[in-house]
Design a protein around this motif. Structure first.
Motif: not given
Length: 256
Positions: A15, A39, A62, A71
């Motif tokens: 991420t 991500v 997120v 995700y």
């Protein structure tokens, strides 16, 4: 030439992959032959990263539960498993004394840096536990071990990352899952440059020079690649007995 850690073919979710530490770790994992799931909420930056490194690009915020679960599900749909997770996305927020911050200032940072890390851990552990394996590295900060005036939301969120890391490591250990966090000090990234502007918008370069001088090792900011070096080691079997720990990467700044 980069060290080979035997990560070829492993499925890695990163991420905050469009820039900074996330992009640097993604680059190293690509060099290792890992299968990447990148991500980020920055669609353009993410697209550029995916074009350069390959892998699956998933635009996600997120701080949103459905997008975190999304995700993770996309990674499983594409590859059937998750072996490595760099739970890295974070924001710095606004610097100001507590008395000048709004609740929304706090919540904005917390939603990403605190809840986002928790939700990522929760979703990925649901995948890793049935596998009986997996490695997770969370991005904390030297802010996880100290306070700083005018930076309370960020400080609080990174203390939370350390606590989540320790708790998750205990929960993951019976399933063969290792979980650690890295704690960068001063790094020359977008976030690092933004902080110099917030500290002194009239002379951010002066702030950069002063901060550089405060670092015992090298009198300089670190590079994202230097964080990636530590993350790759934590992902590898060379750190087999390492879990539940915070790893400072700060040029000895907090050694005194």
């Amino acid at each position: 030439m980069s060290v080979r850690y035997g990560l070829d073919g492993q499925v890695a979710v990163i991420t905050g992959a469009a820039n900074g530490f996330g992009l640097a770790v993604a680059q190293r994992l690509a060099d290792e032959g890992a299968r990447l799931v990148l991500v980020d909420r920055d669609a353009d930056g993410l697209r550029a990263a995916a074009e350069k490194l390959g892998g699956l690009a998933v635009v996600a915020d997120v701080s949103q539960e459905s997008e975190v679960d999304g995700y993770v599900q996309e990674a499983v749909n594409a590859h059937g498993r998750i072996d490595l997770f760099f739970n890295n996305a974070g924001i710095e927020g606004r610097m100001a004394p507590m008395t000048e911050l709004s609740v929304e200032d706090f919540d904005r940072v917390w939603r990403v840096n605190g809840r986002g890390v928790f939700m990522g851990l929760r979703a990925v552990l649901k995948v890793m536990k049935p596998q009986g394996s997996g490695v997770i590295v969370n991005t904390a900060s030297m802010a996880a071990i100290k306070g700083a005036a005018t930076f309370s939301p960020y400080i609080a969120s990174k203390h939370a990352v350390l606590g989540l890391t320790k708790s998750a490591a205990l929960e993951g250990a019976p399933y063969g899952i290792r979980i650690n966090c890295v704690a960068p000090g001063h790094f020359d990234t977008r976030m690092g440059r933004d902080l110099t502007h917030q500290i002194n918008p009239d002379d951010p370069d002066g702030v950069f020079r002063a901060v550089s001088e405060s670092v015992p090792y090298g009198k300089r900011y670190g590079t994202a690649a230097e964080v990636a070096n530590v993350v790759l080691w934590l992902f590898s079997d060379e750190s087999e007995y390492v879990s539940g720990a915070l790893h400072l990467i700060d040029g000895a700044l907090n050694a005194g």
